[in-house]
Design an enzyme around this catalytic site. Sequence first.
Site, PDB file in Angstrom:
ATOM      1  N   HIS A  13      35.550 -10.493 -51.330  1.00 52.48           N
ATOM      2  CA  HIS A  13      34.763 -11.744 -51.090  1.00 52.48           C
ATOM      3  C   HIS A  13      34.711 -13.219 -51.978  1.00 52.48           C
ATOM      4  O   HIS A  13      33.374 -12.634 -52.961  1.00 52.48           O
ATOM      5  CB  HIS A  13      33.611 -11.586 -49.844  1.00 52.48           C
ATOM      6  CG  HIS A  13      33.385 -12.794 -49.256  1.00 52.48           C
ATOM      7  ND1 HIS A  13      32.756 -13.302 -47.733  1.00 52.48           N
ATOM      8  CD2 HIS A  13      32.655 -14.691 -49.844  1.00 52.48           C
ATOM      9  CE1 HIS A  13      31.881 -13.754 -47.442  1.00 52.48           C
ATOM     10  NE2 HIS A  13      32.462 -15.438 -48.979  1.00 52.48           N
ATOM     11  N   HIS A  15      34.353 -17.026 -53.426  1.00 51.66           N
ATOM     12  CA  HIS A  15      34.281 -18.723 -53.783  1.00 51.66           C
ATOM     13  C   HIS A  15      34.878 -19.179 -55.429  1.00 51.66           C
ATOM     14  O   HIS A  15      34.209 -18.491 -56.374  1.00 51.66           O
ATOM     15  CB  HIS A  15      33.241 -19.051 -53.202  1.00 51.66           C
ATOM     16  CG  HIS A  15      32.808 -18.892 -52.010  1.00 51.66           C
ATOM     17  ND1 HIS A  15      32.826 -18.892 -51.197  1.00 51.66           N
ATOM     18  CD2 HIS A  15      31.806 -17.882 -51.826  1.00 51.66           C
ATOM     19  CE1 HIS A  15      33.194 -18.772 -49.578  1.00 51.66           C
ATOM     20  NE2 HIS A  15      31.607 -17.945 -50.657  1.00 51.66           N
ATOM     21  N   LYS A  98      38.730 -16.540 -41.472  1.00 49.66           N
ATOM     22  CA  LYS A  98      37.812 -16.331 -42.752  1.00 49.66           C
ATOM     23  C   LYS A  98      37.088 -17.106 -41.043  1.00 49.66           C
ATOM     24  O   LYS A  98      36.495 -18.540 -40.565  1.00 49.66           O
ATOM     25  CB  LYS A  98      37.100 -17.515 -43.181  1.00 49.66           C
ATOM     26  CG  LYS A  98      35.376 -16.999 -43.775  1.00 49.66           C
ATOM     27  CD  LYS A  98      34.845 -15.265 -44.146  1.00 49.66           C
ATOM     28  CE  LYS A  98      33.381 -15.487 -44.658  1.00 49.66           C
ATOM     29  NZ  LYS A  98      33.118 -16.674 -45.309  1.00 49.66           N
ATOM     30  N   HIS A 135      31.507 -14.564 -41.183  1.00 45.86           N
ATOM     31  CA  HIS A 135      30.112 -14.994 -41.825  1.00 45.86           C
ATOM     32  C   HIS A 135      29.329 -14.851 -40.369  1.00 45.86           C
ATOM     33  O   HIS A 135      28.827 -15.662 -39.817  1.00 45.86           O
ATOM     34  CB  HIS A 135      30.157 -16.563 -42.025  1.00 45.86           C
ATOM     35  CG  HIS A 135      28.755 -16.939 -42.380  1.00 45.86           C
ATOM     36  ND1 HIS A 135      28.697 -17.307 -43.582  1.00 45.86           N
ATOM     37  CD2 HIS A 135      27.711 -16.417 -42.012  1.00 45.86           C
ATOM     38  CE1 HIS A 135      27.457 -16.966 -44.401  1.00 45.86           C
ATOM     39  NE2 HIS A 135      26.814 -17.301 -43.436  1.00 45.86           N
ATOM     40  N   HIS A 173      29.122 -10.339 -45.908  1.00 48.84           N
ATOM     41  CA  HIS A 173      28.241 -10.098 -47.430  1.00 48.84           C
ATOM     42  C   HIS A 173      26.993  -9.549 -46.336  1.00 48.84           C
ATOM     43  O   HIS A 173      26.030 -10.358 -45.956  1.00 48.84           O
ATOM     44  CB  HIS A 173      28.234 -11.332 -47.647  1.00 48.84           C
ATOM     45  CG  HIS A 173      28.242 -12.529 -46.883  1.00 48.84           C
ATOM     46  ND1 HIS A 173      28.029 -12.517 -46.056  1.00 48.84           N
ATOM     47  CD2 HIS A 173      28.993 -13.747 -46.924  1.00 48.84           C
ATOM     48  CE1 HIS A 173      28.432 -13.749 -45.648  1.00 48.84           C
ATOM     49  NE2 HIS A 173      28.709 -14.765 -45.678  1.00 48.84           N
ATOM     50  N   LEU A 218      23.337 -17.420 -48.560  1.00 53.16           N
ATOM     51  CA  LEU A 218      23.479 -17.711 -47.108  1.00 53.16           C
ATOM     52  C   LEU A 218      24.856 -16.173 -46.679  1.00 53.16           C
ATOM     53  O   LEU A 218      25.222 -15.909 -48.078  1.00 53.16           O
ATOM     54  CB  LEU A 218      23.930 -18.832 -46.057  1.00 53.16           C
ATOM     55  CG  LEU A 218      22.720 -19.170 -46.796  1.00 53.16           C
ATOM     56  CD1 LEU A 218      23.648 -20.723 -46.063  1.00 53.16           C
ATOM     57  CD2 LEU A 218      21.171 -18.824 -46.029  1.00 53.16           C
ATOM     58  N   ASP A 247      30.954 -11.807 -52.969  1.00 51.96           N
ATOM     59  CA  ASP A 247      30.192 -13.596 -52.453  1.00 51.96           C
ATOM     60  C   ASP A 247      29.834 -14.131 -53.625  1.00 51.96           C
ATOM     61  O   ASP A 247      29.203 -15.437 -53.092  1.00 51.96           O
ATOM     62  CB  ASP A 247      29.263 -13.636 -51.841  1.00 51.96           C
ATOM     63  CG  ASP A 247      29.101 -15.346 -50.639  1.00 51.96           C
ATOM     64  OD1 ASP A 247      29.816 -15.408 -50.501  1.00 51.96           O
ATOM     65  OD2 ASP A 247      27.898 -14.941 -49.868  1.00 51.96           O
TER      66      ASP A 247
HETATM   67  C1  NCD Z   1      29.019 -19.770 -50.379  1.00 52.41           C
HETATM   68  C2  NCD Z   1      29.278 -20.855 -51.168  1.00 52.41           C
HETATM   69  O1  NCD Z   1      28.888 -21.286 -51.483  1.00 52.41           O
HETATM   70  O2  NCD Z   1      30.648 -21.284 -50.577  1.00 52.41           O
HETATM   71  N1  NCD Z   1      27.477 -19.346 -49.755  1.00 52.41           N
HETATM   72  C3  NCD Z   1      26.573 -18.576 -49.819  1.00 52.41           C
HETATM   73  O3  NCD Z   1      25.387 -18.389 -50.182  1.00 52.41           O
HETATM   74  N2  NCD Z   1      27.119 -17.156 -49.974  1.00 52.41           N
HETATM   75  C4  NCD Z   1      28.745 -19.183 -48.893  1.00 52.41           C
HETATM   76  C5  NCD Z   1      29.017 -18.551 -47.728  1.00 52.41           C
HETATM   77  O4  NCD Z   1      29.580 -17.807 -48.273  1.00 52.41           O
HETATM   78  O5  NCD Z   1      28.621 -18.860 -47.235  1.00 52.41           O
HETATM   79 ZN    ZN Z   2      30.720 -16.373 -48.423  1.00 55.01          ZN
END
Ligand code: NCD
Ligand code: ZN
Length: 344
Positions: A13, A15, A98, A135, A173, A218, A247
Amino acid sequence: MQTLTIIRPDDMHLHLRDGDALKAVAPYTARQMGRAVIMPNLKPPVVSVADALAYQQRILAALPEGSTFEPLMTLYLTDKTTPELVREAKAAGIVAFKLYPAGATTNSDSGVTDLFKLLPVLQEMAKQGVLLLVHGEVTDSDIDIFDREAVFIERIMKPVLAQVPDLKVVFEHITTAEAARLVSEAGDNVAASVTPQHLLLNRNDLLVGGVRPHHFCLPVLKRETHRQALVAAVTGDQANKFFLGTDSAPHAQSAKENACGCAGMFSALTAIELYAEVFEQAGALDKLEAFASKNGARFYGLPENTDTITLEKQSQTVPESIPYGNETLVPMRAGGEVAWRVRY
Ligand code: NCD
Ligand code: ZN
């Protein structure tokens, strides 16, 4: 010096963003992870196979020369996703869709408003062996932010699994004892990713002594009993259902240290080292490799990585910030010590 050699881990996971941000962060993951499941919440979101394949090429172009890191691509589930798109995605090697409930988190405005209207899509995913990554938070304004995951389990997760019992679902997460229990008790088609922050921090780390915007993510950090339940889950009898998913979610320092600071923690700089701390503190270092390098691959139907990484029990100081395009990025544990380091 104590060392620990494990099969190269995967981050299930992640970003990576796009453009200069992507170029700034991708090399940190690529130096320790073999593969990563790439989240599709770009602006605009990654909703078509063509979008995903083009994004994959931009990720590969952002890697250092000679890197063998493999980005595993996902599509953003929307109210308009069709069973045809699921088949097209499968044929193109997209690993998952997702689910972001509309409004749940960063860039989730295009998220799903009623998952139960997408049952034919979910049935096609089950048929094709395409995963649903969830999520797991409701977004109803009357539900307390600390309860949103537990309410999601009752209102969405259990009914969906009852209606599409063979759907492969990753509860992403997870942050609560309730989620850990659901995953432990569910069939083999249900697993969960767990972040370093939810294993290491609780909501006191967010709120005591002043608001710590770099600890805001989150789903939000929960109370200590939940953190302990997550550690018990990743080291316990059903530990094979839980795997590494950082995450790691970079945001510019200015967007975090803000009157409306955004959600997301950037852990990619020292991801496996932070997890090593968790497993060491739990007296379960022998279980780190399964969590980091085996359970995720198995759930995704992928072979394990064929090379290894070596961790050394030697403290490192995490930088206060790192460059992020024209801005700066504050990593998890900024300015602090991490007890392990990867031998690069
Ligand atoms: C993630 C993001 O910034 O893309 N933020 C987070 O707090 N985890 C989005 C997500 O996975 O919820
Ligand atoms: Zn995420």
